[in-house]
Design a protein around this motif. Structure first.
Motif, PDB file in Angstrom:
ATOM      1  N   HIS A  98     -20.382   4.345  18.563  1.00 43.72           N
ATOM      2  CA  HIS A  98     -19.835   3.096  18.038  1.00 43.72           C
ATOM      3  C   HIS A  98     -18.324   3.230  18.014  1.00 43.72           C
ATOM      4  N   LEU A  99     -17.637   2.151  18.390  1.00 48.20           N
ATOM      5  CA  LEU A  99     -16.187   2.177  18.525  1.00 48.20           C
ATOM      6  C   LEU A  99     -15.552   0.981  17.821  1.00 48.20           C
ATOM      7  N   LYS A 100     -14.260   1.133  17.527  1.00 44.44           N
ATOM      8  CA  LYS A 100     -13.376   0.041  17.106  1.00 44.44           C
ATOM      9  C   LYS A 100     -13.648  -0.390  15.664  1.00 44.44           C
ATOM     10  N   THR A 101     -12.883  -1.370  15.206  1.00 38.13           N
ATOM     11  CA  THR A 101     -13.071  -2.010  13.912  1.00 38.13           C
ATOM     12  C   THR A 101     -13.043  -3.524  14.112  1.00 38.13           C
ATOM     13  N   PRO A 102     -14.108  -4.256  13.771  1.00 37.81           N
ATOM     14  CA  PRO A 102     -15.377  -3.729  13.261  1.00 37.81           C
ATOM     15  C   PRO A 102     -16.101  -2.902  14.320  1.00 37.81           C
ATOM     16  N   LEU A 103     -17.000  -2.027  13.853  1.00 40.35           N
ATOM     17  CA  LEU A 103     -17.704  -1.138  14.769  1.00 40.35           C
ATOM     18  C   LEU A 103     -18.595  -1.915  15.735  1.00 40.35           C
ATOM     19  N   ARG A 104     -18.590  -1.455  16.987  1.00 40.86           N
ATOM     20  CA  ARG A 104     -19.446  -2.056  18.010  1.00 40.86           C
ATOM     21  C   ARG A 104     -20.113  -0.932  18.798  1.00 40.86           C
ATOM     22  N   PRO A 105     -21.391  -1.101  19.172  1.00 37.49           N
ATOM     23  CA  PRO A 105     -22.031  -0.074  20.012  1.00 37.49           C
ATOM     24  C   PRO A 105     -21.378  -0.029  21.385  1.00 37.49           C
ATOM     25  N   ALA A 106     -21.300   1.166  21.956  1.00 32.81           N
ATOM     26  CA  ALA A 106     -20.679   1.341  23.267  1.00 32.81           C
ATOM     27  C   ALA A 106     -21.301   2.546  23.960  1.00 32.81           C
ATOM     28  N   ASN A 107     -21.379   2.477  25.282  1.00 33.45           N
ATOM     29  CA  ASN A 107     -21.822   3.608  26.086  1.00 33.45           C
ATOM     30  C   ASN A 107     -20.637   4.164  26.868  1.00 33.45           C
ATOM     31  N   LEU A 108     -20.461   5.483  26.797  1.00 33.35           N
ATOM     32  CA  LEU A 108     -19.387   6.171  27.504  1.00 33.35           C
ATOM     33  C   LEU A 108     -19.994   7.197  28.445  1.00 33.35           C
ATOM     34  N   HIS A 109     -19.453   7.280  29.659  1.00 34.39           N
ATOM     35  CA  HIS A 109     -19.918   8.288  30.611  1.00 34.39           C
ATOM     36  C   HIS A 109     -19.746   9.679  30.004  1.00 34.39           C
ATOM     37  N   ASN A 167     -10.754  -5.433  29.412  1.00 32.75           N
ATOM     38  CA  ASN A 167     -11.872  -6.367  29.320  1.00 32.75           C
ATOM     39  C   ASN A 167     -12.155  -6.700  27.855  1.00 32.75           C
ATOM     40  N   ARG A 168     -11.346  -7.610  27.287  1.00 31.83           N
ATOM     41  CA  ARG A 168     -11.529  -8.101  25.918  1.00 31.83           C
ATOM     42  C   ARG A 168     -11.561  -6.957  24.901  1.00 31.83           C
ATOM     43  N   TYR A 169     -10.527  -6.139  24.915  1.00 30.89           N
ATOM     44  CA  TYR A 169     -10.451  -5.045  23.941  1.00 30.89           C
ATOM     45  C   TYR A 169      -9.922  -5.607  22.619  1.00 30.89           C
ATOM     46  N   ASN A 170     -10.801  -5.738  21.642  1.00 29.27           N
ATOM     47  CA  ASN A 170     -10.434  -6.268  20.327  1.00 29.27           C
ATOM     48  C   ASN A 170     -10.785  -5.249  19.257  1.00 29.27           C
ATOM     49  N   ASP A 183      -8.297   5.124  18.371  1.00 27.16           N
ATOM     50  CA  ASP A 183      -9.132   4.145  17.685  1.00 27.16           C
ATOM     51  C   ASP A 183     -10.266   4.871  16.984  1.00 27.16           C
ATOM     52  N   VAL A 184     -11.028   4.107  16.228  1.00 29.55           N
ATOM     53  CA  VAL A 184     -12.127   4.664  15.446  1.00 29.55           C
ATOM     54  C   VAL A 184     -13.335   4.913  16.334  1.00 29.55           C
ATOM     55  N   LEU A 185     -13.946   6.075  16.172  1.00 31.43           N
ATOM     56  CA  LEU A 185     -15.231   6.415  16.779  1.00 31.43           C
ATOM     57  C   LEU A 185     -16.190   6.692  15.634  1.00 31.43           C
ATOM     58  N   ALA A 186     -17.428   6.228  15.733  1.00 27.21           N
ATOM     59  CA  ALA A 186     -18.428   6.508  14.704  1.00 27.21           C
ATOM     60  C   ALA A 186     -19.670   7.097  15.350  1.00 27.21           C
ATOM     61  N   LEU A 187     -20.195   8.148  14.727  1.00 29.22           N
ATOM     62  CA  LEU A 187     -21.400   8.815  15.197  1.00 29.22           C
ATOM     63  C   LEU A 187     -22.364   8.976  14.024  1.00 29.22           C
ATOM     64  N   PHE A 188     -23.652   9.117  14.351  1.00 31.39           N
ATOM     65  CA  PHE A 188     -24.628   9.434  13.326  1.00 31.39           C
ATOM     66  C   PHE A 188     -24.386  10.851  12.804  1.00 31.39           C
ATOM     67  N   THR A 189     -24.580  11.049  11.527  1.00 32.78           N
ATOM     68  CA  THR A 189     -24.540  12.387  10.957  1.00 32.78           C
ATOM     69  C   THR A 189     -25.927  13.013  11.068  1.00 32.78           C
ATOM     70  N   LEU A 234     -24.163   6.240  10.149  1.00 32.86           N
ATOM     71  CA  LEU A 234     -22.912   6.467  10.869  1.00 32.86           C
ATOM     72  C   LEU A 234     -21.794   6.922   9.945  1.00 32.86           C
ATOM     73  N   ARG A 235     -20.926   7.758  10.497  1.00 32.20           N
ATOM     74  CA  ARG A 235     -19.702   8.145   9.801  1.00 32.20           C
ATOM     75  C   ARG A 235     -18.532   7.924  10.747  1.00 32.20           C
ATOM     76  N   ARG A 236     -17.480   7.300  10.225  1.00 35.45           N
ATOM     77  CA  ARG A 236     -16.315   6.987  11.049  1.00 35.45           C
ATOM     78  C   ARG A 236     -15.449   8.224  11.245  1.00 35.45           C
ATOM     79  N   ILE A 237     -14.933   8.350  12.477  1.00 43.06           N
ATOM     80  CA  ILE A 237     -13.988   9.421  12.819  1.00 43.06           C
ATOM     81  C   ILE A 237     -12.719   8.734  13.297  1.00 43.06           C
ATOM     82  N   PRO A 238     -11.655   8.739  12.501  1.00 50.39           N
ATOM     83  CA  PRO A 238     -10.465   7.961  12.862  1.00 50.39           C
ATOM     84  C   PRO A 238      -9.621   8.639  13.941  1.00 50.39           C
ATOM     85  N   GLU A 239      -8.816   7.831  14.595  1.00 53.37           N
ATOM     86  CA  GLU A 239      -7.748   8.283  15.495  1.00 53.37           C
ATOM     87  C   GLU A 239      -8.255   9.203  16.608  1.00 53.37           C
ATOM     88  N   ILE A 240      -9.301   8.749  17.295  1.00 55.58           N
ATOM     89  CA  ILE A 240      -9.753   9.437  18.503  1.00 55.58           C
ATOM     90  C   ILE A 240      -8.872   8.969  19.662  1.00 55.58           C
TER      91      ILE A 240
END
Length: 450
Positions: free
Chosen positions: A42-53, A67-70, A140-146, A155-161
């Protein structure tokens, strides 16, 4: 004296243990068209699901900023900031457009990044270098499951990735739906390194890739284990270790003086059903200037790649051993060079090909990574063709890396990267342990509160 105990009990009652977790977990998906892997975050604020290679050897993560980075939490990396100094190659830049994730004054442009993972297996032509199409570096913020290693928690937020921005067309060639790249390499700004630094957690991460069409693999960050899969199988208990090696030079026109961010192991021999594959092991030595050589582990390669002379020796022994099992050779299906009729191969109780066992031998025979048919054979069933093919590909006469261990070889083996002791740990096949990489309990996925 009872008051501190009561307070501790009260704290645990209202603040569950998962809120204290600094170990993280994420699903890994396989795209069955590109055969590449992506990590779900999950990325950004507010959090949104995302897939990364998922780029095991990547030094720097990147993301499509066009592409609409908000996001209300993205920040530029300012010139002369501590983070800017940790980026080994960058330029302080300015622009004249309105501020956005792709334009700001007195911020860092990173010309060494982003990097397409497929280019790292090619030699750089320094007279005609392919320059990367880099933009600003942002955080930006990255969030992962603990996780506690057995289950997933909220999820827990990890700031400043840190991410390097890219244009949308930079995603070509990757799996459908990805919006960027998650770097898991050895750099100090890769995702595992940033997590360990921010939470003072162990410098360990592990991946368990699944090839199943239903179900996902899993990545663990900041945890030495346990890594438990249904039905309560802890694959960390079966890990075998060998040293991690590092190529002395990257394949970048900008950072070729730096050691590679990728992961290598000290392969010393290959055996098939106990028979040695004869090849020139000096090919695996690292070249000190341009960094060629070695045996690399790559999530960006579908199947193992072998330098041509190694491939010829490998297939000769494999075909001899498969003939003893009454395999019937048939016309090869690209990109494979050796294929057999499906009826002659057959399958085991676990559904994998009944095939000769391939041993990847390290430390002069003290450490052996055994690969059964699940990790050596690929079934092709389409357009009237039904064959099993050898999942090792001819990588050419002069590849940058003589042996690349690809995704097929890793599937359903837990792989741990111990960056504190520079060790690589691998489990036996999870299928032989009565489980698989798709059987981690992601109970939190269907109960996300953003």
């Amino acid at each position: 004296m009872a008051t501190p105990f009561f307070f501790f009990f009260f704290f645990l009652l209202f603040f569950p243990l998962y809120s204290l977790q600094t170990a993280f977990v994420a699903p890994i998906y396989k795209d069955h068209i590109s055969l590449l892997y992506s990590i779900s975050v999950h990325l950004k604020t507010p959090l949104r699901p995302a897939n990364l290679h998922l780029d095991l050897g990547g030094g720097f993560s990147w993301i499509d900023c066009y592409n609409r980075y908000n996001s209300s939490s993205y920040q530029f990396v300012l010139c002369n900031s501590p983070l800017s100094h940790s980026l080994q190659q960058n330029t302080c830049g300015s622009c004249v457009e309105a501020p956005s994730p792709v334009c700001a004054n007195d911020t860092i442009f990173s010309y060494a990044y982003p990097e397409k993972p497929f280019l790292r297996d090619q030699f750089v032509d320094y007279n005609h270098a392919k320059l990367t199409d880099s933009e600003n570096v942002i955080t930006d913020v990255l969030a992962l499951f603990t996780t506690d290693g057995s289950d997933s928690y909220p999820l827990r937020r990890i700031p400043e990735i840190p991410f390097s921005c890219v244009k949308t067309d930079f995603l070509r060639g990757l799996a459908r739906g990805v919006i960027g790249l998650a770097a898991l390499g050895r750099s100090n700004v890769s995702i595992p390194s940033v997590i360990s630094a921010k939470f003072n957690s162990p410098r360990f991460f592990a991946i368990c890739l699944s090839g199943a069409r239903l179900g996902t693999g899993v990545a663990f960050f900041g945890s030495k284990g346990p890594y438990k899969f249904f039905p309560n199988v802890d694959l960390s208990k079966s890990l075998i270790y060998t040293p991690l090696l590092f190529s002395p030079a990257t394949n970048s026109i900008y950072t070729n003086w730096l050691p590679s961010y990728e992961y290598y192991i000290g392969l010393s021999a290959i055996r098939i059903n106990g028979k040695a594959v004869p090849f020139n092991t000096s090919l695996l030595s690292f070249e000190p200037v341009i960094g060629g050589g070695g045996t690399k582990i790559s999530t960006s390669t579908n199947y193992a790649l072998l330098q041509s002379s190694i491939y010829r020796a490998f297939t000769t022994v494999f075909m001899k051993e498969s003939a003893a099992l009454n395999f019937t050779l048939t016309n090869a299906v690209e990109p494979f060079g050796v294929c057999y009729t499906a009826y002659s191969v057959g399958v085991t109780a676990e559904g994998q090909a009944r095939a000769p066992v391939v041993d990847l031998v390290m430390e002069k025979g003290k450490v052996v990574w055994k690969l059964g048919g699940r990790n050596t054979m690929v079934r092709i069933k389409k357009n009237g063709v039904d064959v099993w093919c050898l999942g090792f590909i001819n990588g050419g006469e002069f590849p940058r890396t003589p042996i690349v261990i690809g995704g097929l070889q890793m599937e359903d083996h837990l792989l741990q990267f111990d960056l504190e002791n520079y060790r690589f740990g691998f489990s036996s096949s999870a299928l032989m342990e009565g489980t698989s990489c798709s059987k981690f309990n992601f109970t939190s996925i269907n109960n996300i509160s953003l």
